[in-house]
Design an enzyme around this catalytic site. Structure first.
Site, PDB file in Angstrom:
ATOM      1  N   TYR A 149     -12.484 -63.331 -10.749  1.00 43.19           N
ATOM      2  CA  TYR A 149     -12.256 -64.899 -10.551  1.00 43.19           C
ATOM      3  C   TYR A 149     -10.565 -64.525  -9.385  1.00 43.19           C
ATOM      4  CZ  TYR A 149      -8.280 -69.033 -12.427  1.00 43.19           C
ATOM      5  OH  TYR A 149      -7.628 -69.406 -12.692  1.00 43.19           O
ATOM      6  N   SER A 153      -3.771 -69.301  -8.872  1.00 39.09           N
ATOM      7  CA  SER A 153      -3.069 -68.227  -9.613  1.00 39.09           C
ATOM      8  C   SER A 153      -2.607 -67.079  -9.841  1.00 39.09           C
ATOM      9  CB  SER A 153      -5.048 -68.136 -10.263  1.00 39.09           C
ATOM     10  OG  SER A 153      -5.072 -67.506 -11.613  1.00 39.09           O
TER      11      SER A 153
HETATM   12  P1  NAP Z   1      -9.362 -76.421 -17.994  1.00 31.69           P
HETATM   13  O1  NAP Z   1      -8.455 -77.180 -18.962  1.00 31.69           O
HETATM   14  O2  NAP Z   1     -10.623 -75.855 -18.336  1.00 31.69           O
HETATM   15  O3  NAP Z   1      -9.562 -78.086 -17.106  1.00 31.69           O
HETATM   16  C1  NAP Z   1     -10.607 -77.488 -16.257  1.00 31.69           C
HETATM   17  C2  NAP Z   1     -10.685 -78.895 -15.401  1.00 31.69           C
HETATM   18  O4  NAP Z   1     -11.418 -79.048 -14.240  1.00 31.69           O
HETATM   19  C3  NAP Z   1     -11.286 -80.047 -16.356  1.00 31.69           C
HETATM   20  O5  NAP Z   1     -11.079 -81.305 -15.785  1.00 31.69           O
HETATM   21  C4  NAP Z   1     -12.891 -79.700 -16.156  1.00 31.69           C
HETATM   22  O6  NAP Z   1     -13.658 -81.031 -15.986  1.00 31.69           O
HETATM   23  C5  NAP Z   1     -12.538 -79.574 -14.479  1.00 31.69           C
HETATM   24  N1  NAP Z   1     -13.834 -79.091 -14.279  1.00 31.69           N
HETATM   25  C6  NAP Z   1     -14.495 -77.646 -14.212  1.00 31.69           C
HETATM   26  N2  NAP Z   1     -15.219 -77.062 -13.001  1.00 31.69           N
HETATM   27  C7  NAP Z   1     -15.193 -78.386 -12.038  1.00 31.69           C
HETATM   28  C8  NAP Z   1     -15.773 -79.248 -11.491  1.00 31.69           C
HETATM   29  N3  NAP Z   1     -16.988 -78.185 -11.256  1.00 31.69           N
HETATM   30  N4  NAP Z   1     -15.979 -79.927 -10.912  1.00 31.69           N
HETATM   31  C9  NAP Z   1     -14.680 -80.545 -11.090  1.00 31.69           C
HETATM   32  N5  NAP Z   1     -14.132 -80.114 -12.234  1.00 31.69           N
HETATM   33  C10 NAP Z   1     -14.505 -78.837 -13.270  1.00 31.69           C
HETATM   34  O7  NAP Z   1      -8.296 -75.812 -16.988  1.00 31.69           O
HETATM   35  P2  NAP Z   1      -6.619 -75.297 -16.582  1.00 31.69           P
HETATM   36  O8  NAP Z   1      -6.367 -74.369 -17.271  1.00 31.69           O
HETATM   37  O9  NAP Z   1      -6.287 -77.264 -16.982  1.00 31.69           O
HETATM   38  O10 NAP Z   1      -6.789 -75.039 -15.428  1.00 31.69           O
HETATM   39  C11 NAP Z   1      -7.433 -75.805 -14.042  1.00 31.69           C
HETATM   40  C12 NAP Z   1      -6.541 -75.275 -12.918  1.00 31.69           C
HETATM   41  O11 NAP Z   1      -5.734 -74.104 -12.654  1.00 31.69           O
HETATM   42  C13 NAP Z   1      -7.779 -74.328 -12.359  1.00 31.69           C
HETATM   43  O12 NAP Z   1      -8.525 -74.151 -10.795  1.00 31.69           O
HETATM   44  C14 NAP Z   1      -7.055 -73.091 -13.085  1.00 31.69           C
HETATM   45  O13 NAP Z   1      -7.951 -71.637 -12.163  1.00 31.69           O
HETATM   46  C15 NAP Z   1      -5.766 -73.302 -12.736  1.00 31.69           C
HETATM   47  N6  NAP Z   1      -4.698 -71.800 -13.158  1.00 31.69           N
HETATM   48  C16 NAP Z   1      -4.905 -72.168 -15.315  1.00 31.69           C
HETATM   49  C17 NAP Z   1      -4.362 -71.292 -15.023  1.00 31.69           C
HETATM   50  C18 NAP Z   1      -4.462 -71.312 -17.303  1.00 31.69           C
HETATM   51  O14 NAP Z   1      -3.883 -70.164 -17.961  1.00 31.69           O
HETATM   52  N7  NAP Z   1      -4.398 -72.116 -17.795  1.00 31.69           N
HETATM   53  C19 NAP Z   1      -3.678 -70.321 -14.789  1.00 31.69           C
HETATM   54  C20 NAP Z   1      -3.592 -69.960 -13.518  1.00 31.69           C
HETATM   55  C21 NAP Z   1      -4.354 -70.952 -12.769  1.00 31.69           C
HETATM   56  P3  NAP Z   1     -14.815 -81.633 -17.363  1.00 31.69           P
HETATM   57  O15 NAP Z   1     -13.137 -81.725 -18.318  1.00 31.69           O
HETATM   58  O16 NAP Z   1     -15.172 -82.600 -17.405  1.00 31.69           O
HETATM   59  O17 NAP Z   1     -14.663 -80.167 -18.064  1.00 31.69           O
END
Ligand code: NAP
Length: 245
Positions: free
Chosen positions: A154, A140
């Site tokens: 985080y 991130s």
């Molecule tokens: P999201 O929409 O909340 O999706 C999270 C995904 O991770 C879902 O598929 C969830 O599964 C899965 N997950 C959560 N905890 C888990 C665990 N313990 N074991 C296995 N799967 C798990 O999040 P996102 O925004 O796409 O984020 C994806 C990645 O990008 C993360 O690492 C996040 O930190 C990073 N990121 C996101 C942003 C942003 O602004 N969105 C920015 C920087 C970095 P379920 O569907 O079953 O809940």
């Protein structure tokens, strides 16, 4: 030509779902994992299969060693030898200053964002030792911004991801395993609502140099490139995809 076989953790929703679909379109067979939202995982799998790829859906909490081992075993059994890993599963916990954070939320963030990535990387290092492969960790922009008031915990967990990416790339380079990370900025997914701030992406868009939140597909494109032959000499890098933030 044999198709790459790639595991995307947290492939059910958001960046992981967009990545699963993008990789399918790029010719990968895909294993996607989820922990809670089975329906979302099934919907993403249907889209992956419609794009012409083989796809398996695996339930598993990446912070649990037994789940991780079972997931990797299933990929091997159902698709074949793993060639790519996207460590995308991640959590933020509730937003707010560290002084107000609950210990259980801090622990969960470290468990999923750090231990989970280490467990998956360790198994990939073992599985790919003879064949080579590529790993992309989803970090991130918070790792370098620090995210005061939002979630320094985080941000710290993602800084650990950056460091393990650099170290592991050096450790595994001789085995032909490339290890990189993508550091997204503010991306329009459900992660903000899950953390208790559904309007966060829209509200913060004005402070981004490109004046908008990013889309999951824009992160998927960077991940797909790092997994591709076009990135064959790229390892140990953290590719920031954050609209200038
Ligand atoms: P999201 O929409 O909340 O999706 C999270 C995904 O991770 C879902 O598929 C969830 O599964 C899965 N997950 C959560 N905890 C888990 C665990 N313990 N074991 C296995 N799967 C798990 O999040 P996102 O925004 O796409 O984020 C994806 C990645 O990008 C993360 O690492 C996040 O930190 C990073 N990121 C996101 C942003 C942003 O602004 N969105 C920015 C920087 C970095 P379920 O569907 O079953 O809940």
């Amino acid at each position: 030509m044999t198709r790459p076989i790639t595991l995307v953790t947290g492939g059910s929703r958001g960046i992981g779902a967009a990545t699963s679909l993008r990789l399918a379109r790029d010719g990968h067979d895909v294993a996607l994992s989820y922990v809670r939202d089975k329906d979302a995982a099934q919907r993403t799998a249907e889209a992956v299969i419609a794009a012409g790829a083989r796809c398996v859906v695996l339930r598993g909490d990446t912070s649990q060693e037994a789940d991780v081992e079972r997931m990797f075993d299933s990929v091997q059994e159902q698709l074949g030898p793993l060639t790519g890993l996207v460590n995308n599963a991640g959590v933020t916990g509730p937003f707010g200053p560290l002084a107000e954070a609950r210990t259980e939320d801090l622990r969960r963030i470290v468990d999923v964002n750090v231990l989970g990535v280490l467990l998956c990387c360790r198994r990939a290092a073992r599985d790919m030792a003879q064949t080579g492969g590529a790993v992309v960790n989803v970090s991130s922009a918070a790792a370098t911004l620090g995210s005061p008031g939002d979630y320094v915990h985080y941000a710290a967990s993602k800084a650990a991801v950056d460091t393990l990416t650099v170290g592991l790339s050096k450790e595994l380079g001789p085995a032909g395993i490339r290890v990189n990370a993508v550091a997204p900025g503010i991306i329009d997914t459900e992660i903000h609502a899950t953390g208790g701030d559904p309007d966060r992406a829209e509200r913060m868009a004005g402070g981004v140099p490109l004046r908008r939140a990013g889309q999951a597909e824009e992160i998927a494109a960077a991940i797909a490139w790092l997994l591709s032959a076009d990135a064959s000499y790229t390892t140990g890098t953290v590719l920031r995809v954050a609209g200038g933030r």
